[in-house]
Design an enzyme around this catalytic site. Structure first.
Site, PDB file in Angstrom:
ATOM      1  CB  ALA A 170     -63.074  83.899 -10.227  1.00  0.00           C
ATOM      2  CG  ASP A 226     -68.641  79.633 -14.953  1.00  0.00           C
ATOM      3  OD1 ASP A 226     -68.093  79.567 -16.072  1.00  0.00           O
ATOM      4  OD2 ASP A 226     -68.157  80.276 -14.000  1.00  0.00           O
TER       5      ASP A 226
END
Length: 495
Positions: free
Chosen positions: A14, A240
């Site tokens: 992110a 992930d």
């Protein structure tokens, strides 16, 4: 290294993206960072976007860097955060930048969704915890717009990058399982939910399993990166966390994991989903993992709290190094300040220190005054959230836990790891920090025949090759029990 070959893991987070080159073979598992680049969201006209073209450019730069030092890899695998997507038109062109999950466009949308598919039914079918940013809510938010009317394909972020690299569209199943549009029991898209919400099933690409072939780098990409072909793209655990759980160095089944980064994903690995009403009320999610496993977990706000504090202090011209903040926090008595780390008020960007102070004041807590005190508050509050999640995961799933594995960037935070051991009353094994990249590489290497075996055997290779640190719990846990009782009762605490 004899028998070892080079694979590339693209790991998009992110706040940053990385391209890592891994050397994998019998008894060999090493990884090095070839290229790192910033992932900086951009706000335009009141909407928060991902700069996905910059991310793709970073991927190409990383592949070019790998080629200069290691030559052409056997294959490339891509993992990223969940839920967000790009829309493609009939020519395969991107219809605008993907919108960030922290954008406000889904405000009020869950209620609209639940008017067509009840919250209980949605959970029974998908097993996914309720969150405003879930893909299903984002799609309903954009439905009816000219952009959506022109869309012919929805691709999640790692699948979009894969499509640009290969020209082949597909959706990897571990990430698809986060959308609230997939049935984890059957491993297929839920046409029941799509039909109820007016979503065309034809928008969604065929599903892939980790280890499946996802195509070859196109001639354009080979020319752009200087790589000699052919180079395969292999589907990995493209969420992930799915890749990170492959990289957990567990020696048995009785473990909990904390994938600790911007978000913390806390849970256990199961053979089948838990979709009970009690599980829904406890805000647990069932996400598919590699080899048919289920990641039964709760999302916890994570190191976003600390990252956003540091960004705020930087903006004020009072930057603090992480090392100095953690040193200062270590001098603060434990559990002096605690907040509910799952408070939705912490989700948006902004003045995080002020929000933490306000939350302490509203709860009648002692108010932290210094950056070190605020950081101690964050870390102790995260450990309490981990404690609740580990306890609830055991109770709701029936899976006993003997050890907690902390992987990802948080594994380097000694204060957080020790607090987690103390809070959970269980030993914590910290590391590897590169669990997502290692899991990504291992799935590729197994598909290519460079290593073989089950998840247990892949994890043994992680244990034998990666540095790990163990933390033993201190004290009786009574202080943590008392601190938990000071928090407001929310859905993310034990009931």
């Amino acid at each position: 290294m004899p028998g070892a070959r080079t694979f590339v893991a693209v790991d998009l987070g992110a706040s940053s993206g990385r391209v890592l080159a891994g050397c994998v073979g019998p008894g060999v598992l090493s990884v090095r960072e070839a290229h790192r680049f910033v992932n900086r969201p951009v706000s335009v006209g009141g909407t928060l976007y991902w700069d996905v073209l910059a991310l793709y450019g970073g991927v190409l730069d990383g592949l070019r860097a790998v080629g200069r030092t290691a030559g052409a890899p056997v294959s490339v695998g891509i993992d990223s955060w969940a839920v967000d997507f790009g829309l493609l038109d009939e020519n395969g062109s991107l219809l605008g930048n993907p919108v960030h999950y922290r954008d406000r466009r889904t405000d009020g949308v869950p209620e609209r969704v639940h008017s067509r598919v009840g919250a209980g039914e949605l959970y029974r079918i998908t097993g996914v915890q309720e969150a405003g940013f879930n893909t299903v809510h984002q799609l309903v938010a954009v439905a009816g717009t000219p952009q959506f009317a022109a869309a012919r394909r929805v691709l999640l972020i790692p699948d979009l990058i894969s499509y640009w690299l290969t020209g082949v569209a597909g959706t990897e199943v571990t990430n698809a399982s986060t959308t609230q549009l997939l049935d984890p029991t059957t491993g297929t898209w839920s046409t029941r939910i799509m039909g109820a919400l007016g979503l065309d099933p034809g928008l969604f690409a065929p599903l892939r399993l980790p280890g499946d072939d996802a195509g070859e780098l196109t001639g354009e990409v080979l020319a752009e990166t200087g790589l000699g072909g052919p180079v395969r793209v292999t589907a990995v655990g493209s969420h992930d966390t799915a890749s990170a759980v492959v990289g957990v160095p567990a020696s048995g089944e009785r473990f909990a994991f904390v994938s600790s980064g911007t978000w913390s994903l806390v849970g256990v690995e199961l053979a089948a989903p838990v979709s009970t009403e009690e599980s829904r009320r406890a805000n647990f999610t069932n996400e598919l993992g590699v080899d048919g496993t289920v990641r039964y977990l709760r999302n916890v706000m994570g190191l976003w709290l600390l990252q956003e504090c540091m960004r705020h202090w930087d903006r004020l011209g009072r930057p603090h190094s992480l090392e100095r903040l953690l040193d200062d926090a270590a001098r603060v008595p434990e559990l002096r300040f605690v907040v509910d780390a799952g408070d939705p008020g912490f989700l948006a960007p902004g003045d995080m220190p002020a929000r933490i102070v306000a939350a302490c004041r509203q709860a009648g807590e002692v108010v932290p005054q210094t950056p070190g005190e605020i950081v101690r508050c964050i870390l102790d509050s995260l450990a309490l959230a981990y404690r609740a999640a580990v306890s609830d995961a055991q109770r709701l799933s029936g899976q006993a836990v003997d050890v907690v594995h902390v992987v990802g960037g948080g594994a380097l935070n000694t204060l957080l790891c020790q607090a987690t051991a103390d809070a959970c009353g269980l030993p914590v094994v910290a590391g590897p920090t590169e669990a997502a990249a290692l899991g990504n590489l291992l799935v590729q290497a197994r598909a290519a025949g460079s290593v073989g075996g089950s998840l247990a055997e892949l994890r043994r290779l992680v244990r034998e090759t990666q540095p790990l640190r163990r933390y033993e719990p201190r004290g009786t846990g009574a202080a943590w029990d008392a601190a938990a009782d000071r928090l407001p009762v929310r859905v993310d605490r034990s009931r």
